[in-house]
Design a protein around this motif. Sequence first.
Motif, PDB file in Angstrom:
ATOM      1  N   ALA A 485       0.817  -1.214   0.000  1.00  0.00           N
ATOM      2  CA  ALA A 485       0.000   0.000   0.000  1.00  0.00           C
ATOM      3  C   ALA A 485       0.856   1.272   0.000  1.00  0.00           C
ATOM      4  O   ALA A 485       0.405   2.326  -0.456  1.00  0.00           O
ATOM      5  CB  ALA A 485      -0.934   0.000   1.212  1.00  0.00           C
ATOM      6  N   LEU A 486       2.090   1.191   0.484  1.00  0.00           N
ATOM      7  CA  LEU A 486       2.952   2.381   0.531  1.00  0.00           C
ATOM      8  C   LEU A 486       3.273   2.901  -0.868  1.00  0.00           C
ATOM      9  O   LEU A 486       3.557   4.086  -1.045  1.00  0.00           O
ATOM     10  CB  LEU A 486       4.260   2.062   1.260  1.00  0.00           C
ATOM     11  CG  LEU A 486       4.153   1.743   2.745  1.00  0.00           C
ATOM     12  CD1 LEU A 486       5.520   1.418   3.306  1.00  0.00           C
ATOM     13  CD2 LEU A 486       3.542   2.902   3.496  1.00  0.00           C
ATOM     14  N   VAL A 487       3.223   2.024  -1.859  1.00  0.00           N
ATOM     15  CA  VAL A 487       3.506   2.444  -3.241  1.00  0.00           C
ATOM     16  C   VAL A 487       2.486   3.485  -3.697  1.00  0.00           C
ATOM     17  O   VAL A 487       2.811   4.385  -4.471  1.00  0.00           O
ATOM     18  CB  VAL A 487       3.501   1.225  -4.191  1.00  0.00           C
ATOM     19  CG1 VAL A 487       3.769   1.657  -5.632  1.00  0.00           C
ATOM     20  CG2 VAL A 487       4.550   0.200  -3.755  1.00  0.00           C
ATOM     21  N   ILE A 488       1.243   3.397  -3.202  1.00  0.00           N
ATOM     22  CA  ILE A 488       0.215   4.383  -3.575  1.00  0.00           C
ATOM     23  C   ILE A 488       0.624   5.763  -3.087  1.00  0.00           C
ATOM     24  O   ILE A 488       0.476   6.761  -3.808  1.00  0.00           O
ATOM     25  CB  ILE A 488      -1.156   3.982  -2.996  1.00  0.00           C
ATOM     26  CG1 ILE A 488      -1.580   2.616  -3.544  1.00  0.00           C
ATOM     27  CG2 ILE A 488      -2.222   5.026  -3.327  1.00  0.00           C
ATOM     28  CD1 ILE A 488      -2.824   2.050  -2.905  1.00  0.00           C
ATOM     29  N   GLU A 489       1.147   5.834  -1.865  1.00  0.00           N
ATOM     30  CA  GLU A 489       1.635   7.115  -1.339  1.00  0.00           C
ATOM     31  C   GLU A 489       2.769   7.656  -2.203  1.00  0.00           C
ATOM     32  O   GLU A 489       2.842   8.859  -2.489  1.00  0.00           O
ATOM     33  CB  GLU A 489       2.124   6.948   0.100  1.00  0.00           C
ATOM     34  CG  GLU A 489       1.010   6.777   1.125  1.00  0.00           C
ATOM     35  CD  GLU A 489       1.545   6.824   2.545  1.00  0.00           C
ATOM     36  OE1 GLU A 489       2.362   7.717   2.841  1.00  0.00           O
ATOM     37  OE2 GLU A 489       1.146   5.979   3.358  1.00  0.00           O
ATOM     38  N   GLN A 490       3.680   6.760  -2.627  1.00  0.00           N
ATOM     39  CA  GLN A 490       4.802   7.189  -3.455  1.00  0.00           C
ATOM     40  C   GLN A 490       4.345   7.646  -4.839  1.00  0.00           C
ATOM     41  O   GLN A 490       4.885   8.612  -5.390  1.00  0.00           O
ATOM     42  CB  GLN A 490       5.813   6.046  -3.589  1.00  0.00           C
ATOM     43  CG  GLN A 490       6.618   5.765  -2.333  1.00  0.00           C
ATOM     44  CD  GLN A 490       7.448   6.970  -1.926  1.00  0.00           C
ATOM     45  OE1 GLN A 490       7.080   7.692  -0.999  1.00  0.00           O
ATOM     46  NE2 GLN A 490       8.540   7.206  -2.609  1.00  0.00           N
ATOM     47  N   LEU A 491       3.353   6.964  -5.408  1.00  0.00           N
ATOM     48  CA  LEU A 491       2.830   7.356  -6.723  1.00  0.00           C
ATOM     49  C   LEU A 491       2.278   8.774  -6.693  1.00  0.00           C
ATOM     50  O   LEU A 491       2.393   9.524  -7.662  1.00  0.00           O
ATOM     51  CB  LEU A 491       1.728   6.378  -7.166  1.00  0.00           C
ATOM     52  CG  LEU A 491       2.177   5.001  -7.663  1.00  0.00           C
ATOM     53  CD1 LEU A 491       0.968   4.095  -7.864  1.00  0.00           C
ATOM     54  CD2 LEU A 491       2.958   5.111  -8.973  1.00  0.00           C
ATOM     55  N   GLU A 492       1.660   9.123  -5.566  1.00  0.00           N
ATOM     56  CA  GLU A 492       1.055  10.453  -5.463  1.00  0.00           C
ATOM     57  C   GLU A 492       2.111  11.565  -5.472  1.00  0.00           C
ATOM     58  O   GLU A 492       1.846  12.689  -5.874  1.00  0.00           O
ATOM     59  CB  GLU A 492       0.221  10.502  -4.171  1.00  0.00           C
ATOM     60  CG  GLU A 492      -0.685  11.707  -4.039  1.00  0.00           C
ATOM     61  CD  GLU A 492      -0.049  12.838  -3.229  1.00  0.00           C
ATOM     62  OE1 GLU A 492      -0.559  13.971  -3.297  1.00  0.00           O
ATOM     63  OE2 GLU A 492       0.951  12.569  -2.532  1.00  0.00           O
ATOM     64  N   LYS A 493       3.347  11.235  -5.060  1.00  0.00           N
ATOM     65  CA  LYS A 493       4.411  12.244  -4.968  1.00  0.00           C
ATOM     66  C   LYS A 493       5.210  12.400  -6.260  1.00  0.00           C
ATOM     67  O   LYS A 493       6.004  13.334  -6.391  1.00  0.00           O
ATOM     68  CB  LYS A 493       5.375  11.866  -3.840  1.00  0.00           C
ATOM     69  CG  LYS A 493       4.736  11.792  -2.461  1.00  0.00           C
ATOM     70  CD  LYS A 493       5.744  11.241  -1.458  1.00  0.00           C
ATOM     71  CE  LYS A 493       5.109  11.005  -0.099  1.00  0.00           C
ATOM     72  NZ  LYS A 493       6.045  10.339   0.829  1.00  0.00           N
ATOM     73  N   VAL A 494       5.016  11.483  -7.212  1.00  0.00           N
ATOM     74  CA  VAL A 494       5.829  11.479  -8.434  1.00  0.00           C
ATOM     75  C   VAL A 494       5.652  12.770  -9.235  1.00  0.00           C
ATOM     76  O   VAL A 494       4.535  13.272  -9.385  1.00  0.00           O
ATOM     77  CB  VAL A 494       5.450  10.257  -9.316  1.00  0.00           C
ATOM     78  CG1 VAL A 494       6.033  10.380 -10.706  1.00  0.00           C
ATOM     79  CG2 VAL A 494       5.918   8.974  -8.654  1.00  0.00           C
ATOM     80  N   ASP A 495       6.774  13.322  -9.740  1.00  0.00           N
ATOM     81  CA  ASP A 495       6.693  14.503 -10.616  1.00  0.00           C
ATOM     82  C   ASP A 495       7.407  14.275 -11.953  1.00  0.00           C
ATOM     83  O   ASP A 495       7.277  15.071 -12.874  1.00  0.00           O
ATOM     84  CB  ASP A 495       7.264  15.749  -9.926  1.00  0.00           C
ATOM     85  CG  ASP A 495       8.709  15.574  -9.470  1.00  0.00           C
ATOM     86  OD1 ASP A 495       9.507  14.948 -10.185  1.00  0.00           O
ATOM     87  OD2 ASP A 495       9.045  16.066  -8.379  1.00  0.00           O
TER      88      ASP A 495
END
Length: 793
Positions: A485-495
């Motif tokens: 589930a932590l990958v979802i948090e990381q996806l949200e930060k991608v630029d």
Amino acid sequence: MNASKCYHCGLDSIESDVIIFDEKKFCCNGCKTVFEIFNQNDLTCYYDFEQFPGATPQDIQGKYDFLDNNAILEKLLEFNEDTIHIVSLNLPHIHCSSCIWILENLKKLQPGISASQVNFQEKNVRITYNNDKTNLKEIVYLLSSIGYEPYISLENYEAGQKDTDRTLVYKLGVAFFCFGNIMLLSFPEYFEVSEYWLDHYRNFFRWLIFALAMPSFFYSASGYYVAAYKGIRAGILNIEIPIALGIIVMFIRSAFDIIMGYGPGFFDSLTGLVFFMLLGKMFQIKTYGFLNFERDYKSYFPVAVTKISKEGDEESIPIYEILKGDRILIRNQELIPADGILISESAEVDYSFVTGEAVAISKKSGDKVFAGGKQIGKIAEIEVLNSVSQSYLTQLWSNDIFQKDVKQKFKNITDTVSHYFTPILLLIAFVAFGYWIFIDGNTAFNVFTAVLIVACPCALALTAPFTLGNVLRILGKSKFFLKNALVIEQLEKVDTIVFDKTGTITSTRSAQIYYEGEILEDNKLRIIKEMLRTSNHPLSRMLYDFLPLTASVKLDSFTEVPGSGMEGQYNSISVKVGSDAFVGNFFKSELLQTTVGIQIDGIFMGRYIFKNEYRKDISQLFTELSRNYKIKLLSGDNDGERATLEKILPANTEMVFNQKPEQKLAFIKILQDQGHNVMMVGDGLNDAGALAQSNVGIAVSENVNVFSPACDAILDAEKFGKLSDYLKLSKKAIKVIKMSFILSILYNIVGLSFAVTGHLAPLVAAIIMPLSTVTIVSFVTIMSNYYARKFKI
């Protein structure tokens, strides 16, 4: 006679039989020995987690002699390769945080144990050990000597592991029985009917209610007292403290009323409170269990394996369709999906997925190979011994060895809020009690209890895991598989998004191929075809399908150099297949294109030229992504298709060609040093290093049994055009979490405002508390499903 409690296990023993050691009392030599073991290994902080955490070790000499039998040992071991063995043991005595701590520090007690990991819910410990330094029998005796004797039954070993703890069910049943009967006996009190028979037996019914409340108070609610006590001992103000305090206050007040003859007390509210809180806890456990089931067993990796039929035909099938007795073909860098027997003459297997050590182990025909190994070099044929376990593949992929160091934003927020929640709640409860006690004693007790019960951070704590868990499930059903589930948090930060070209934005299923150079003889084509058959590179797979059918040959040697090509030998004929530099092509062509060159016995023969076919809707996907992200393209090929790519990709997209695997990794590192949060999308073969370096690494899979522990997600190639929608959903998931945080806080504010003003009965508060959990879970589920439908996922 005086009795003393054992420092280790807490059992009472007669003072004259007590054994004194290090100024501590022990009931027997076994408990004293366990303490000595911990003391000698500097592990006495085991006793800081909980008072009397241990169990009295039993005399088991000779009980586990059967573990010397290799045939029996084979049935128990999960993994057995060279000196590294892995076993999962069921330990029924696991019951608290100190158990977890000591069991995960077994390597300090026994040389040879390299790692041990506890699954508290299943009461399992998974132990990795070196068989040259210790063995399973010694480990079992060690566990038994410190009070954790494993349960081992060869007939129903797995059934024993799956035994469920029904304590909560029993407590809920007792609470319901007490609550139902007390409510029935309390009816005359509610209506205050004056009738001789009721008046004459009123005290009898009140004492009967008091007796019925005892099991609910002492047994059903015991979990809250234990948790509160542990929290106080550890210096942590957990949520169980106000709940336990509210139950105890209500019980004391009710008991006082009945003993003094002032009234019936609040035993109906008390037993109802316990029942509804346990019901809410049961709901949470069932919901978590549902999410775990979805993750572990219904999701599967979009990978395939080549099955060899009885007629010798090769067929690509999903790995979950493999059955015992099937013969499968494992190519270079391909995962072995199930335990099997090697049919080929020899193979080199890398078990880094399982052990973390990337050292290839040589195998010969007839040897057993284990699931999770990665074939290195020549093609291998294997006969399957067991069907594929999807949960085992999930476990391999989520191996802690390959986890990235990621900060859990919402877990930290939840922990921070929960840290201050309980002391503030206790302060509000006592202030409200102090205010009301001078106005109305009954109201004061009701307010005090209602405040402690109605305000609960459970809903707050559930927002992040339930939202992320549901989105994880939705994406999995849409063939976008996230490691956690932590990958979802990381996806949200991608630029910034970096794409590999070959096999990622190009399709490996079709391309226009033609050959230029000297005519290749049939015997040379057979060697080339066999080399291509061994490789998993996208160009190799396309070229293999393009070349005519030939009789297969057994290569004498095979080597594949990532990012360059491969080299093989058959009957003194040496063949190289790969890039121009690798095969020694120094002839310049007017048009730069994607090519695979051929060199035979040191002479450049010619090359196959590819006109790549790009994935469907790729232009639209890149246009959408470019609105919110910086897009970059990396390729190991030359820039022959730059003009075509410039038409497909948005303007000003940076394109870098002729990149080796190490250069791709360096490119990602430079972007991160500049402050960018980078997502890498590749095929998982030549870009494993870049996938590992990136903040989020996504491997695109297309009917190939290759995925890397370095990647954070696997995307089915058929869903490549949905990547933008998946990123949008990840952003909305974070938005839903923030919305549910606000909703949970508002719920607590409203509930407390009613409670402190005396407008909320404790029983109503007990019903509302689990309802808040239901509300939050329903809200996040509905909202995440809504956004998924909105983006057509």
